[in-house]
Write an enzyme that holds these catalytic residues in place. Structure first.
Site, PDB file in Angstrom:
ATOM      1  N   HIS A 314       0.856  -1.183   0.000  1.00  0.00           N
ATOM      2  CA  HIS A 314       0.000   0.000   0.000  1.00  0.00           C
ATOM      3  C   HIS A 314       0.885   1.223   0.000  1.00  0.00           C
ATOM      4  O   HIS A 314       1.945   1.219   0.626  1.00  0.00           O
ATOM      5  CB  HIS A 314      -0.910   0.004   1.237  1.00  0.00           C
ATOM      6  N   ASP A 372      -8.025  -5.456   0.202  1.00  0.00           N
ATOM      7  CA  ASP A 372      -8.548  -6.227  -0.930  1.00  0.00           C
ATOM      8  C   ASP A 372      -8.131  -7.681  -0.911  1.00  0.00           C
ATOM      9  O   ASP A 372      -8.664  -8.496  -1.658  1.00  0.00           O
ATOM     10  CB  ASP A 372      -8.112  -5.575  -2.242  1.00  0.00           C
TER      11      ASP A 372
HETATM   12  N1  CMC Z   1       4.174  -7.370  -5.188  1.00  0.00           N
HETATM   13  C1  CMC Z   1       5.520  -7.329  -5.364  1.00  0.00           C
HETATM   14  N2  CMC Z   1       6.295  -6.244  -5.152  1.00  0.00           N
HETATM   15  C2  CMC Z   1       5.666  -5.132  -4.731  1.00  0.00           C
HETATM   16  C3  CMC Z   1       4.274  -5.081  -4.525  1.00  0.00           C
HETATM   17  C4  CMC Z   1       3.514  -6.256  -4.753  1.00  0.00           C
HETATM   18  N3  CMC Z   1       2.193  -6.267  -4.567  1.00  0.00           N
HETATM   19  N4  CMC Z   1       3.929  -3.853  -4.116  1.00  0.00           N
HETATM   20  C5  CMC Z   1       5.058  -3.140  -4.073  1.00  0.00           C
HETATM   21  N5  CMC Z   1       6.123  -3.912  -4.428  1.00  0.00           N
HETATM   22  C6  CMC Z   1       7.536  -3.523  -4.452  1.00  0.00           C
HETATM   23  C7  CMC Z   1       7.847  -2.612  -5.616  1.00  0.00           C
HETATM   24  O1  CMC Z   1       8.264  -3.351  -6.744  1.00  0.00           O
HETATM   25  C8  CMC Z   1       8.965  -1.759  -5.041  1.00  0.00           C
HETATM   26  O2  CMC Z   1      10.152  -2.551  -5.040  1.00  0.00           O
HETATM   27  P1  CMC Z   1      11.593  -1.833  -5.236  1.00  0.00           P
HETATM   28  O3  CMC Z   1      11.728  -0.878  -4.100  1.00  0.00           O
HETATM   29  O4  CMC Z   1      12.553  -2.962  -5.238  1.00  0.00           O
HETATM   30  O5  CMC Z   1      11.492  -1.147  -6.589  1.00  0.00           O
HETATM   31  C9  CMC Z   1       8.563  -1.570  -3.587  1.00  0.00           C
HETATM   32  O6  CMC Z   1       7.753  -2.728  -3.263  1.00  0.00           O
HETATM   33  C10 CMC Z   1       7.752  -0.306  -3.320  1.00  0.00           C
HETATM   34  O7  CMC Z   1       6.634  -0.324  -4.208  1.00  0.00           O
HETATM   35  P2  CMC Z   1       6.043   0.935  -4.957  1.00  0.00           P
HETATM   36  O8  CMC Z   1       5.504   0.505  -6.275  1.00  0.00           O
HETATM   37  O9  CMC Z   1       7.027   2.052  -4.933  1.00  0.00           O
HETATM   38  O10 CMC Z   1       4.880   1.307  -3.984  1.00  0.00           O
HETATM   39  P3  CMC Z   1       3.659   2.227  -4.337  1.00  0.00           P
HETATM   40  O11 CMC Z   1       3.336   2.936  -3.091  1.00  0.00           O
HETATM   41  O12 CMC Z   1       3.926   3.042  -5.554  1.00  0.00           O
HETATM   42  O13 CMC Z   1       2.524   1.164  -4.734  1.00  0.00           O
HETATM   43  C11 CMC Z   1       0.633  -0.242  -4.642  1.00  0.00           C
HETATM   44  C12 CMC Z   1       1.461   0.814  -3.896  1.00  0.00           C
HETATM   45  C13 CMC Z   1      -0.626  -0.546  -3.803  1.00  0.00           C
HETATM   46  C14 CMC Z   1       0.189   0.322  -5.991  1.00  0.00           C
HETATM   47  C15 CMC Z   1       1.481  -1.524  -4.838  1.00  0.00           C
HETATM   48  O14 CMC Z   1       1.887  -2.028  -3.589  1.00  0.00           O
HETATM   49  C16 CMC Z   1       0.745  -2.598  -5.639  1.00  0.00           C
HETATM   50  O15 CMC Z   1       0.739  -2.561  -6.863  1.00  0.00           O
HETATM   51  N6  CMC Z   1       0.065  -3.577  -4.932  1.00  0.00           N
HETATM   52  C17 CMC Z   1      -0.727  -4.565  -5.613  1.00  0.00           C
HETATM   53  C18 CMC Z   1      -2.076  -3.982  -5.992  1.00  0.00           C
HETATM   54  C19 CMC Z   1      -2.999  -3.834  -4.799  1.00  0.00           C
HETATM   55  O16 CMC Z   1      -3.162  -4.723  -3.992  1.00  0.00           O
HETATM   56  N7  CMC Z   1      -3.674  -2.647  -4.727  1.00  0.00           N
HETATM   57  C20 CMC Z   1      -4.676  -2.371  -3.714  1.00  0.00           C
HETATM   58  C21 CMC Z   1      -4.299  -1.270  -2.800  1.00  0.00           C
HETATM   59  S1  CMC Z   1      -5.395  -1.224  -1.369  1.00  0.00           S
HETATM   60  C22 CMC Z   1      -6.918  -0.734  -2.015  1.00  0.00           C
HETATM   61  C23 CMC Z   1      -6.934   0.677  -2.420  1.00  0.00           C
HETATM   62  O17 CMC Z   1      -6.845   1.548  -1.536  1.00  0.00           O
HETATM   63  O18 CMC Z   1      -7.059   0.956  -3.638  1.00  0.00           O
END
Ligand code: CMC
Length: 438
Positions: A314, A372
């Site tokens: 998240h 989720d």
């Molecule tokens: N699986 C694998 N790696 C992950 C994941 C994941 N689900 N989420 C983040 N990472 C890694 C990402 O690759 C990055 O790694 P590195 O630092 O080595 O590059 C690190 O963790 C930080 O991730 P980020 O992409 O910078 O984090 P963000 O804040 O931009 O993304 C997120 C947040 C929710 C979009 C992401 O965690 C994700 O895509 N999760 C899966 C989708 C999901 O479950 N979304 C629902 C969110 S809760 C409901 C809502 O409020 O909408």
């Protein structure tokens, strides 16, 4: 509140290393949470913009509605902890709280419930609108279209400068969204639309409109109605997330509320946001068996593979998602009520969670299950098809969007949203006639 009242005694001094020039930035302080550096005068006085793709360090507005502390796993609606609200409150009370700032007394609650209930029907001609969609349309596509079309049907509540119009549009949106969602579902399965019933609660009515048919009576399970109500509460607002920011940005131009909510629905649809609950279930089905978990964990960690573990991570919660805890409890209750003792997908989800939480990659990055991760399993157990999962999220979040939209419209500091950019394209060049191009 005047700018001066929020100003801290602290300031930030920016020094330009090239010119030695210094610029002092005020610091603002909210009632709780990190302090904020006020950069509003930065460009006018220095000629520099800030650069923050994804707004990871940028506050876009002031708000009194929802507070999140991602490190501590805290989520408050108007100051009340989410776990208490999920335990003791009901969804329409939460709607009142988000819209008006305080919990209603008995009389206010009764009146609010009455007003919402009596706006649940749709304009009969709007019902014809569904027929324009293919039967196999994704219900979120139908939601974007039908909610956007509300502004074509309810002209009498479109003057956003009039508080009465804003209130009527707010009530209409909250009241009609379950009806619109249930009809999107009925349309996709070819069943007759079911009209709302005024003797039912918000959650009961939603279940009734989705699952009853004119052919036989439909008994609403109180446990399932409670689980639906709780799910709606947990998803009702979440401060400045992508869809809420979309609603605010769309609304900042003065667009009408129905159009803004349709924009929010479109933003919610993506798998990184509200589409994640659908994606979790598809992912669990794809994993299929516990023995395949390590292979999927490996894929999630591989930077050359776009696969991510859906339902994990998240932007704000870096400890745990407090909504996920309540959802996990609810999940067991629902499965118990339905007599589902060995749901293979739940077992798979629990095992996946266990393995991921022990894995250094997920631990280091503070990637925990989010709301989720469990909601999809509850929805599936309730008999809700996967394509409706994000629609349920949209139904719940509508009140958050509308409360945030109202707050924005009433904010004296509100301006049209207009981010700037770091331009990396061509600089000015002469036009070359077609016959002279190589
Ligand atoms: N699986 C694998 N790696 C992950 C994941 C994941 N689900 N989420 C983040 N990472 C890694 C990402 O690759 C990055 O790694 P590195 O630092 O080595 O590059 C690190 O963790 C930080 O991730 P980020 O992409 O910078 O984090 P963000 O804040 O931009 O993304 C997120 C947040 C929710 C979009 C992401 O965690 C994700 O895509 N999760 C899966 C989708 C999901 O479950 N979304 C629902 C969110 S809760 C409901 C809502 O409020 O909408």
């Amino acid at each position: 509140m005047a700018d001066q009242d929020r100003r801290n005694t602290e300031t930030f001094t920016l020094t330009n290393n090239a010119t030695g020039e210094e610029f002092e930035l005020p610091v603002l302080e909210g009632s709780v949470g990190p302090k904020v550096i006020d950069v509003r005068r930065l460009y006018a006085e220095t000629g520099y913009f800030t650069y923050d793709p994804g707004f990871t360090s940028t506050g876009s507005c002031e708000s009194n509605i929802t507070y999140i502390d991602g490190d501590e796993g805290i989520l408050l609606y108007r100051g009340y902890p989410i776990a208490d609200l999920a335990e003791y409150s009901d969804y329409t009370e939460i709607c009142y709280l988000l819209l008006y700032g305080d919990l209603p007394n008995n009389e206010q609650k009764e009146k609010f419930d009455f007003d919402i209930t009596y706006h649940t029907m749709l304009h009969e001609q709007l019902i014809q609108f569904y027929r324009g969609f293919r039967r196999d349309s994704h219900p979120m596509a139908i939601m974007c279209g039908v909610v956007g079309a509300l502004s074509a049907f309810y002209h009498d509540s479109l003057d956003i400068s009039d508080p009465w119009h804003r209130m009527v549009a707010s009530y209409r949106t909250i009241a009609k969204i379950p009806t619109i969602a249930a009809q999107a579902y009925k349309y996709s399965i070819g069943q007759p639309f079911i009209y709302p019933r005024n003797d039912l609660s918000y959650a009961e009515n939603f279940l009734y409109m989705m699952f009853s048919t004119p052919a036989e009576p439909y008994e609403i399970s109180p446990i399932l109605a409670r689980a639906m109500d709780r799910t709606l509460i947990l998803h009702a607002d979440h401060e400045q997330n992508a869809s809420t920011s979309t609603v605010r940005l769309a609304g900042s131009s003065g667009a009408n509320p129905f159009a803004c909510i349709a924009a929010g629905i479109a933003s919610l649809w993506g798998p990184a946001h509200g589409g994640a609950n659908e994606a979790v279930l598809n992912m669990l089905q794809e994993i299929g068996d516990k023995k395949n978990i390590p292979e999927f964990i490996k894929k999630a960690k591989d930077k050359d593979d776009p696969f991510r573990l859906m339902g994990f991570g998240h932007r704000v919660y870096k400890n745990f998602d407090p909504r996920a805890r309540v959802m996990q409890e609810s999940c067991h209750e629902v499965l118990g009520e339905l007599g589902v003792t060995n749901e293979p997908l739940l077992e798979l989800a629990i095992e996946l969670e266990r393995i991921a939480l022990e894995d250094e990659y997920f631990v280091e990055r503070k990637l925990y299950p989010n709301v989720d991760f469990y909601s999809g399993i509850i929805f599936r157990a309730m008999g809700i098809p996967v394509s409706m999962f994000t629609v349920l999220f949209a139904v719940a979040r509508t009140v958050g969007w509308i409360a945030q939209w109202n707050e924005m419209v009433e904010d004296p500091n509100q301006k049209i949203g207009r981010p700037r950019q770091l331009y990396l394209g061509e600089t000015e060049r002469p036009y070359v006639a077609l016959d002279k191009r190589g």
